[in-house]
Design a protein around this motif. Structure first.
Motif, short mmCIF file in Angstrom:
data_model
loop_
_atom_site.label_atom_id
_atom_site.label_comp_id
_atom_site.label_asym_id
_atom_site.label_seq_id
_atom_site.Cartn_x
_atom_site.Cartn_y
_atom_site.Cartn_z
N LEU A 36 -5.62 42.52 -38.48
CA LEU A 36 -6.46 41.11 -37.98
C LEU A 36 -7.83 41.93 -37.54
O LEU A 36 -8.70 41.18 -37.32
CB LEU A 36 -5.47 40.85 -36.71
CG LEU A 36 -5.81 39.46 -36.01
CD1 LEU A 36 -5.92 38.36 -37.01
CD2 LEU A 36 -5.26 39.19 -34.98
N LEU A 39 -11.20 40.73 -38.93
CA LEU A 39 -11.90 39.65 -38.40
C LEU A 39 -12.41 39.92 -36.96
O LEU A 39 -13.65 39.33 -36.70
CB LEU A 39 -10.95 38.24 -38.20
CG LEU A 39 -10.65 37.75 -39.39
CD1 LEU A 39 -9.53 36.41 -39.12
CD2 LEU A 39 -11.62 37.20 -40.24
N THR A 40 -11.73 40.72 -36.28
CA THR A 40 -12.27 40.89 -34.96
C THR A 40 -13.10 42.20 -34.69
O THR A 40 -13.92 42.26 -33.53
CB THR A 40 -11.09 41.35 -33.93
OG1 THR A 40 -10.23 42.28 -34.33
CG2 THR A 40 -10.12 40.13 -33.97
N VAL A 71 -9.49 33.23 -35.31
CA VAL A 71 -9.04 34.58 -35.47
C VAL A 71 -7.47 33.89 -34.87
O VAL A 71 -6.55 34.66 -35.64
CB VAL A 71 -9.40 35.52 -34.40
CG1 VAL A 71 -8.53 36.53 -33.99
CG2 VAL A 71 -10.84 36.15 -34.60
N TYR A 74 -5.38 32.79 -37.94
CA TYR A 74 -5.00 34.13 -38.95
C TYR A 74 -3.75 34.73 -38.02
O TYR A 74 -2.98 35.47 -38.70
CB TYR A 74 -5.98 35.03 -39.50
CG TYR A 74 -6.59 34.24 -40.40
CD1 TYR A 74 -6.21 34.27 -41.65
CD2 TYR A 74 -8.06 33.20 -40.26
CE1 TYR A 74 -7.04 33.52 -42.98
CE2 TYR A 74 -8.64 32.72 -41.20
CZ TYR A 74 -8.12 32.71 -42.45
OH TYR A 74 -8.64 32.24 -43.47
#
Length: 195
Positions: A36, A39-40, A71, A74
């Protein structure tokens, strides 16, 4: 946005198209926390992993943040090899998003200008969220022909990107809702062959 409803709609469409979800290989899964971060933490993910930029050439990524609306989808429902709808695109999982946006195949070129490739068409064209253009912290979704950005020299600034992008949706939320209901026709025919 109710992502559970979006996923329900997707599954209904897939089933209607004859696809069968296997219990060992679900279409959507909660994201791995480490993945993740693709994306972050855009800068941390892509600055040293890109195939086309030298270290620190992606300083611009420090100015971009993928908004929660993207976010959270996902995080809760990362797509895993889901079947296609009429749109004729492959919605990418997080590992594929990382690969596509680090490669010299278009996505990596666009990344520097705040466009994150989240899907590709059958013909290899790029479906991106545009982090420069958001309403209520929800980014537009655009499609760009892969040959338009096949090298770093082909795109030199965000104005160049604006000249080659074609709007699919004013927001990621709307895009996801319509895609999950199979409301789009073939993306390449609809958005790229309009001339």
């Amino acid at each position: 946005m109710d992502y559970a409803k979006v996923v329900e709609r997707f599954k209904k469409v897939f089933e209607g198209n004859g696809a069968v979800e296997e219990s060992d290989y679900p279409y959507f899964v909660p994201a791995d926390k480490e993945q993740l971060t693709y994306l972050t933490d855009l800068y941390g993910t892509f600055n040293y992993g890109t195939q086309i930029y030298l270290d620190n050439e992606l300083e611009t990524l420090k100015d971009y943040k993928v908004p929660p609306v993207v976010v959270e989808f996902y995080a809760q429902y990362e797509p895993k090899d889901i079947p296609m709808t009429n749109a004729g695109i492959y919605l990418l999982d997080l590992e594929a998003i990382k690969d596509e946006n680090s490669s010299d195949a278009g996505g990596g070129v666009l990344l520097k200008y705040g466009l994150i490739t989240i899907a590709t068409t059958i013909g290899g064209d790029l479906v991106c969220i545009d982090l420069n253009d958001m309403k209520n912290n929800d980014p537009r979704v655009v499609i760009i022909e892969h040959w338009c950005c096949c090298s770093v020299d082909s795109v030199e600034n965000y104005e160049d990107v604006q000249e080659i992008e074609h709007l699919i949706s004013e927001s990621f939320s709307e895009f996801l809702w319509k895609l999950s209901g199979d409301e789009y026709e073939d993306f390449e025919d609809t958005y790229l062959n309009e001339d």
